[in-house]
Scaffold this active site. Structure first.
Site, PDB file in Angstrom:
ATOM      1  N   HIS A   1      -5.881   2.239   2.108  1.00 19.14           N
ATOM      2  CA  HIS A   1      -4.426   2.150   1.856  1.00 19.14           C
ATOM      3  C   HIS A   1      -3.651   3.214   2.654  1.00 19.14           C
ATOM      4  O   HIS A   1      -2.762   2.863   3.441  1.00 19.14           O
ATOM      5  CB  HIS A   1      -4.139   2.226   0.356  1.00 19.14           C
ATOM      6  CG  HIS A   1      -2.716   2.543   0.016  1.00 19.14           C
ATOM      7  ND1 HIS A   1      -1.669   1.704   0.333  1.00 19.14           N
ATOM      8  CD2 HIS A   1      -2.156   3.625  -0.587  1.00 19.14           C
ATOM      9  CE1 HIS A   1      -0.531   2.249  -0.077  1.00 19.14           C
ATOM     10  NE2 HIS A   1      -0.806   3.427  -0.630  1.00 19.14           N
TER      11      HIS A   1
ATOM     12  N   HIS B   1      -0.746  11.009   1.587  1.00 21.37           N
ATOM     13  CA  HIS B   1       0.349  10.863   0.612  1.00 21.37           C
ATOM     14  C   HIS B   1      -0.108  10.672  -0.827  1.00 21.37           C
ATOM     15  O   HIS B   1       0.634  10.950  -1.759  1.00 21.37           O
ATOM     16  CB  HIS B   1       1.333   9.760   1.041  1.00 21.37           C
ATOM     17  CG  HIS B   1       0.894   8.363   0.702  1.00 21.37           C
ATOM     18  ND1 HIS B   1       0.157   7.593   1.545  1.00 21.37           N
ATOM     19  CD2 HIS B   1       1.102   7.608  -0.402  1.00 21.37           C
ATOM     20  CE1 HIS B   1      -0.079   6.416   0.994  1.00 21.37           C
ATOM     21  NE2 HIS B   1       0.481   6.407  -0.197  1.00 21.37           N
TER      22      HIS B   1
ATOM     23  N   GLU C   1      -1.581  13.397  -5.861  1.00 28.67           N
ATOM     24  CA  GLU C   1      -1.387  12.622  -7.079  1.00 28.67           C
ATOM     25  C   GLU C   1      -2.729  12.203  -7.690  1.00 28.67           C
ATOM     26  O   GLU C   1      -2.924  12.326  -8.888  1.00 28.67           O
ATOM     27  CB  GLU C   1      -0.550  11.381  -6.726  1.00 28.67           C
ATOM     28  CG  GLU C   1      -0.309  10.428  -7.866  1.00 28.67           C
ATOM     29  CD  GLU C   1       0.707  10.956  -8.875  1.00 28.67           C
ATOM     30  OE1 GLU C   1       1.222  12.078  -8.657  1.00 28.67           O
ATOM     31  OE2 GLU C   1       0.960  10.263  -9.869  1.00 28.67           O
ATOM     32  N   ASP C   2      -3.634  11.738  -6.825  1.00 27.06           N
ATOM     33  CA  ASP C   2      -4.835  11.078  -7.354  1.00 27.06           C
ATOM     34  C   ASP C   2      -6.093  11.940  -7.348  1.00 27.06           C
ATOM     35  O   ASP C   2      -7.126  11.514  -7.851  1.00 27.06           O
ATOM     36  CB  ASP C   2      -5.141   9.807  -6.523  1.00 27.06           C
ATOM     37  CG  ASP C   2      -4.023   8.779  -6.636  1.00 27.06           C
ATOM     38  OD1 ASP C   2      -3.148   8.974  -7.499  1.00 27.06           O
ATOM     39  OD2 ASP C   2      -4.031   7.809  -5.868  1.00 27.06           O
TER      40      ASP C   2
ATOM     41  N   ASP D   1       4.790   3.055   2.571  1.00 22.32           N
ATOM     42  CA  ASP D   1       3.856   2.995   1.442  1.00 22.32           C
ATOM     43  C   ASP D   1       4.151   1.763   0.588  1.00 22.32           C
ATOM     44  O   ASP D   1       3.263   0.976   0.271  1.00 22.32           O
ATOM     45  CB  ASP D   1       4.012   4.288   0.617  1.00 22.32           C
ATOM     46  CG  ASP D   1       3.137   4.306  -0.622  1.00 22.32           C
ATOM     47  OD1 ASP D   1       2.032   3.733  -0.576  1.00 22.32           O
ATOM     48  OD2 ASP D   1       3.568   4.898  -1.637  1.00 22.32           O
TER      49      ASP D   1
ATOM     50  N   ASP E   1      22.697 -19.586  11.524  1.00 23.32           N
ATOM     51  CA  ASP E   1      21.845 -18.566  12.138  1.00 23.32           C
ATOM     52  C   ASP E   1      20.394 -18.644  11.702  1.00 23.32           C
ATOM     53  O   ASP E   1      19.695 -17.652  11.686  1.00 23.32           O
ATOM     54  CB  ASP E   1      22.422 -17.173  11.894  1.00 23.32           C
ATOM     55  CG  ASP E   1      22.611 -16.887  10.424  1.00 23.32           C
ATOM     56  OD1 ASP E   1      22.430 -17.812   9.612  1.00 23.32           O
ATOM     57  OD2 ASP E   1      22.926 -15.736  10.086  1.00 23.32           O
TER      58      ASP E   1
HETATM   59 MN    MN Z   1       0.434   4.904  -1.746  1.00 19.55          MN
END
Ligand code: MN
Length: 719
Positions: free
Chosen positions: A47, A71, A75-76, A138, A258
């Protein structure tokens, strides 16, 4: 995505990236995410790698790519920001922190909280826009892989995208990411609608093949003219873009010009305007579809010339003409700053793009009211659509500004017709309440035969609700409609000075109904009553019919006999326009005699004094402004042989010369005009009231007949 693919991308990209830093960031991410897997089954680290790839595609710098790779680690996993700062420097750590914090901001919450959270987001953006750009990458990758989520999570994320991320991408001018985010979210929120529109676009005729053909044609024309260094490319409009126009703005497919578009990219602005001229030469332009966003850029700095034309095969399409700089800004928006750093793009341009963020933040400092802040932000972000829920959790997609009534009719016309009120998030609201994204709406219904109110037609925002309300009135209230429709119709007849005798009326309206392809007058009144037939259309035809009637009827027989003609008196053989029985004296300075062109002057105290038009005291150019209003037209009674005055009410189409034409017509027939009033009316008509002098009724009839020969004069009636 595997790291090898990313590495290849970095090397192929031709821009200087520090591959060592990127590799180091990847190794750390790989180590920290080891043993973690995504719902779709692949290693979690794929990811961040995929996000980094989108960041590269967007053209951001090495620091951003490293931050994208890292990123999710804070957090993880167990790693801290301090460690990242030690390994990669302060900037990278700052970006990772920003993206992590943005991710924690819950967006679909209560109003007050949502406002505060959006404010945090904007604050993060204003400090370093790269934080938001990485977050968008993301979110885009997450949306691309939404199948791994449970349905509820899919919808929550899709709503967040529609409400917050897509508008932000739009404001930042990153059209590619915005389009893809919206298309994926639409597929989640309204799979049936998505499918339908997708098929329409494909059907719109092997979309790509058509576009390819046009591209060749366009390129040929430009090259022939000598614009050799030109790039022409085709594009097919995004599914969501067409969906919006079809379902939210209620447009017809044939009104959307369009769906197909070609872009012409040139080296300078002068070439752009030349190309525009060539395109209008090659194809038939559609009127009022030309937009010059070069001289007037959009709020997000977008610049281009837009025009819609009809192609050789009768297919309409849009042409966008721009320079390369403009093109980069259009595709990458604020990110073009990094992608094309060496070009004209610079810090200034980027500052412009972010002013709106700062403006919102500043304007908020004076405001304590959370809901006000929220509406400010929402207005800024231009939410186009609103997504709301039924109590069962179904999503209903409505245009911005839709009310609870629109919601009710969007569920089913039976729900709308029985609606007596609504609850929003459990609270009772007024019937004109405008719904907001995320609200749960419950329609309160009453007895079966209640039916909608006519006022609702002015409240609802969707054409769907409008037509359903109308069709209820059409079916359920025939008698009322007839009465209401007839009242409207009669009132409009009077307003248009169409006077019909009782014996003429029924024939007149029956004919009119036939002209509308309706069976009889009742049907026409009913249709007017429920709003299925436009009153203005009917009245237009009524005026035509009436004007024809007027011509067919001999005025001498029909109208004039009944109106007594009033005798105009003259004093001393002089008629003064607009003044009966006035005192007249002849001025000593010029001694006018019968036959001389004369003019009157209203004196203070002794009636009207008569001068020759050529007198130094009377000559138009010598009159003083203060007394200008006191000069009146005057005629020798014997000379023009006028005995009677008559007033005519004339209704005519408003043409620039109409008043002049009418008075010319009198002058050339030697008919004196005593007074003329003209005023503009609705529907491009003017109404004139003219007082003329005539010798007798035959004379008057011939004057009226002459007037009605003018095709722009609708009616002439003796007042
Ligand atoms: Mn992410």
């Amino acid at each position: 995505m595997k790291y090898e693919q990313l590495k290849k991308l970095v090397l192929e990209h031709g821009k200087h990236y520090d591959i060592d830093v990127i590799e180091k960031a990847y190794r750390l991410a790989e180590k920290m995410h080891e043993g973690q897997f995504r719902k779709t089954g692949e290693a979690y680290v794929e990811h961040p790698v995929a996000v980094a790839a989108i960041v590269i595609e967007l053209g951001l710098d090495t620091t951003s790519v490293a931050a994208a790779l890292l990123h999710d680690v804070v957090e993880d996993t167990d790693i801290t920001l301090e460690e990242i700062e030690k390994e990669f420097g302060k900037e990278t750590a700052h970006l990772v922190d920003g993206v992590t914090k943005l991710g924690k901001i819950a967006l679909l919450t209560q109003e007050e909280e949502q406002a505060e959270n959006l404010r945090k987001m904007l604050l993060a953006m204003s400090q370093d826009i790269r934080v938001m750009l990485i977050k968008l990458c993301d979110r885009l990758h997450n949306m691309r892989t939404y199948e791994g989520w449970k349905p509820q999570k899919q919808r929550d994320k899709a709503l967040e995208v529609m409400e917050v991320y897509a508008p932000i991408a739009h404001r930042l001018g990153i059209s590619n990411i915005k389009d893809e985010l919206q298309d994926i979210s639409l597929r989640i929120l309204d799979p049936v609608g998505y499918e339908e529109v997708y098929n329409i676009i494909q059907r719109a005729g092997n979309a790509q093949k058509i576009v390819d053909g046009i591209v060749e044609e366009v390129r040929g024309k430009l090259v022939e003219f000598g614009l050799l260094d030109v790039t022409v490319m085709g594009r097919v409009k995004s599914v969501y873009g067409v969906y919006r126009k079809l379902y939210m703005q209620g447009r017809e497919l044939s009104d959307i010009y369009d769906i197909h578009a070609v872009r012409i990219i040139l080296n300078n602005v002068a070439e752009c305007y030349n190309a525009l001229m060539l395109m209008h030469d090659l194809y038939r332009p559609i009127p009022s579809r030309f937009k010059d966003y070069i001289s007037t850029p959009k709020a997000n700095m977008y610049q281009s010339l837009h025009t819609s034309v009809i192609g050789k095969k009768g297919i309409p399409f849009e042409i966008q003409i721009r320079t390369w700089d403009m093109h980069h800004t259009a595709e990458y928006g604020v990110a073009a700053h990094w992608k094309y750093k060496t070009g004209v793009q610079g810090q200034d341009n980027m500052e412009d793009k972010l002013t709106w963020v700062r403006q919102i933040l500043e304007s908020q400092q004076d405001s304590d009211d959370a809901s006000e802040i929220l509406s400010d932000i929402k207005n800024e972000l231009i939410p186009d659509d609103v997504f709301v829920f039924t109590p069962k959790g179904d999503v209903i997609n409505l245009p911005y500004g839709a009310t609870v009534i629109d919601f009710a009719y969007a569920i089913h016309s039976a729900v709308g017709n029985r609606m007596t009120g609504a609850k929003v998030n459990g609270r009772i609201v007024s019937i004109d309440y405008k719904v907001n994204t995320g609200e749960i709406i419950e329609v309160i219904t009453g007895a079966k035969d209640k039916g909608p109110s006519r006022d609702w037609l002015n409240i609802v925002a969707t054409s769907e609700a409008k037509s359903k309300i109308r069709s209820w009135f059409k079916k359920e209230r025939k008698e009322e409609n007839i009465v209401e429709g007839k009242e409207l119709f009669d009132k409009e007849l009077r307003r248009n000075l169409i006077n019909l005798a009782d014996d003429e009326y029924s024939n007149f309206v029956e004919n009119l109904a036939k002209r509308q392809r309706l069976n009889n007058a009742e049907e026409m009144f009913a249709a007017l009553g429920y709003g299925g037939l436009q009153l203005s259309k009917v009245i237009f035809k009524a005026k035509e019919d009436y004007a024809k009637m007027q011509k067919d009827t001999k005025p001498s027989e029909a109208k004039i006999k009944t109106a007594p003609i009033r005798k105009t008196t003259s004093s001393n053989g002089v008629i003064v326009e607009g003044i009966d029985n006035c005192l007249v004296k002849f001025s000593k300075c010029c001694n006018p005699l019968p036959g001389d062109p004369i003019v009157g002057f209203i004196t203070r105290g002794f009636g009207v004094s008569i001068h020759k038009k050529t007198c130094v005291h009377a000559r138009e150019e010598l009159r003083d402004a203060e007394n200008a209003g006191r000069w009146v037209n005057a005629y020798w009674a014997d000379n023009i042989k006028e005995d009677f005055k008559a007033t005519l009410d004339i209704v005519a189409l408003e043409t620039p010369t109409m008043v002049g034409d009418v008075s010319m017509m009198f002058t050339s027939s030697r008919v004196p005009v005593y007074a003329l009033n003209a005023r503009q009316m609705a529907d491009h008509r003017i109404e004139m009231s003219v007082t003329i002098g005539v010798t007798n009724t035959e004379h008057l009839t011939s004057v009226i007949n002459k007037l009605t020969k003018n095709k722009n004069i609708i009616s002439v009636i003796r007042g």
